[in-house]
Design a protein around this motif. Sequence first.
Motif, PDB file in Angstrom:
ATOM      1  N   ILE A  89      48.490  24.041  32.865  1.00 38.76           N
ATOM      2  CA  ILE A  89      47.991  25.398  33.351  1.00 38.76           C
ATOM      3  C   ILE A  89      49.330  26.043  33.847  1.00 38.76           C
ATOM      4  N   PRO A  90      49.940  27.105  32.971  1.00 39.49           N
ATOM      5  CA  PRO A  90      51.279  27.587  33.541  1.00 39.49           C
ATOM      6  C   PRO A  90      50.796  28.817  34.622  1.00 39.49           C
ATOM      7  N   GLU A  91      51.777  29.046  35.468  1.00 40.37           N
ATOM      8  CA  GLU A  91      51.940  30.056  36.376  1.00 40.37           C
ATOM      9  C   GLU A  91      51.439  31.423  35.885  1.00 40.37           C
ATOM     10  N   ASP A  92      52.184  31.769  34.677  1.00 36.92           N
ATOM     11  CA  ASP A  92      51.934  32.943  34.347  1.00 36.92           C
ATOM     12  C   ASP A  92      50.361  33.243  33.433  1.00 36.92           C
ATOM     13  N   GLY A  93      49.961  32.135  33.281  1.00 39.16           N
ATOM     14  CA  GLY A  93      48.795  31.989  32.418  1.00 39.16           C
ATOM     15  C   GLY A  93      49.026  31.928  31.017  1.00 39.16           C
ATOM     16  N   ASN A  94      50.130  31.885  30.553  1.00 45.61           N
ATOM     17  CA  ASN A  94      50.497  31.811  29.095  1.00 45.61           C
ATOM     18  C   ASN A  94      50.510  30.387  28.687  1.00 45.61           C
TER      19      ASN A  94
END
Length: 646
Positions: free
Chosen positions: A369-374
């Motif tokens: 799960i990336p911090e920027d949501g992408n």
Amino acid sequence: MKNKIIYTALLLFIAFNSFSQTVGKEKKGNKDYEQYAYIDAIKTYERLYEKGYKSPDMLLKLGNSYYFKADLEKAAKYYDELYTTNPDQEAEYYYRYSQSLRGIKEYKKADEMMLKFNAKSGNDSRAALFNQNKDYLAEIKRNSGRFKLENAGINSKYSDYGTAFVDDKVVFCSARDTGNFSKRIHTWTGEYFTNLYSAKLAEDGSLSDVQKFGNKLNSKYHEDTPVFSKDGKTVYFTRNNYLDKRGYDDGKVTLLKIYKANLDEKGKWENITPLPFNSDSYQTAHPTLSPDGKMMYFVSDMPGSLGKSDLYKVAISEDGTFGTPINLGKTINTEGRETYPFVTAKNELYFSSDGHPGLGGLDIFAAKIPEDGNFTNIQNIGEEANSPKDDFAFIINTDTKRGFLSSNRDGGEGNDDIYKFLETRELFIEQAIFGVVTDAKTNEVLPNTKITLLDEKFNKIAETTTDAKGYYEFLKLEPNTKYYLRTEKPEYDVKEIPVITGKEDGRTEVNIELDKTAQPIPVGGDIADVFKINLIYFDLDKWNIRPDAAIDLAKVLDVLEQYPTMKIDIRSHTDSRASHAYNEKLSDRRAKSTMAWLVSKGISKDRLTAKGYGETQLVNKCADGVQCSEAEHQLNRRSQFIITEL
């Protein structure tokens, strides 16, 4: 799982599958110091271009220079001429050219360049389909052999699936016969409606002592897929649209909703309430929580969904209220079914899908799960977790590496069964890129240097600056993945280099040397060193200036025009082949021919001296009688432009 217990409300949502698989300008760079001249190579290249001296390498450098400065109009100008000169370029060129063309609204041509980029990089839709059909089995094979699977030991002849951890127990759902006086049988399957059960969890992952769980949570319809808060006092679970009475959509179908309940002081579940983003007209199901409990992930076919069922997330505030659900996007969701999300303590998202390439039916996939949501990297977790049948409801304790999944694979006891597993090798192996940035000539470390990390499509991932010791690092990167490092510092050339991280857990060291944009040359220094002019080529036994040599001489001409008081000594050399006398005369004619060319371009003759040295100043071993390669001989056939006065 093909015959999983399904309430009629689920028909449109999951077709003939089960309830449990539902929802699925730059400043002038020349500075004068005592007895030094600083030459801005990029500015020189541009002046050369205006004078008609061009080369593919020069055009590319000019295009990149303006691209990095976000001057897309000038970037497009130089890229366009480069493309006209030589259409066969590396993939990154087509991407930058396309972006530059979009900046000047030449969309049709930009799309053409993007197709070329996709073809080179393998990321256009046709290439993607080909790569999926060609390579996805290789990925599955690479990720396989990481699990030791066993029957969990609590399965019945009915459907058992959908596990969750709470305290020292595992809670799951089952359609087993509980022996109750009143039994409700689903007419589609002949099985009972699913309820929640618990089993004791041993250190080795085995389960025992199955009991009905949370009597008030179980209704006369379906319940499944619970998730518990860290303290175990709050549960979210899936149930048919039923509280005090059944709810229906416009077609008189009872859909799925997510409910919440709290544990009272006596250990009883109370305050069962539907979540605010539920609806009678679409379905929500299969909740899971982030490690900090501040985000819920779930499945829905709500308006805006991309496929039959999509994964969503919704923020949970400290007071327990919910934000607006957000679709996880096209990287996760497909036109098929994505369902059964689970988030690990390491912030990894596991889910099941029949839209991503797999072995058959629902396969289990995972992503960081990336911090920027992408989301960027979705991986099939491999065999034996996945099979040709439906595999779903994956959960794992990342400390013990033990967990559970559900499957209707061959060899089970019921329609769906729960399997325990031990993970023997992690899927996500984090990598790091680190190093030191220095001056290419002095080896001095360069603090406060900006470094941008880009993916293989040149999208920005992260940015940092070097510390006082010139050190930088990027953490939490993917293994065996191509990245680019773009390094920028005032008064230095921008440098961009590719890096591929290792396949195993570890760190990739990349030390970066930067060249000054304005190169210092003292009296006695050689202008040719700045522009890497090692050879001024002449035809055999000729001394006239050829067109290709004129490009390099034009660089020297530009420097002389910038510094009208500068004087230089032109020194030409030959290799050791032919006689000393011949080579001396030939090199002298070539040196004087070079001087005559500069004079013809307006440089005063009193600023120039020229002499040929023949083979008297060889730079290597290749003297008379020594066998050398052509490349070694070429190193001796060189011209020098030594500053004698400033």
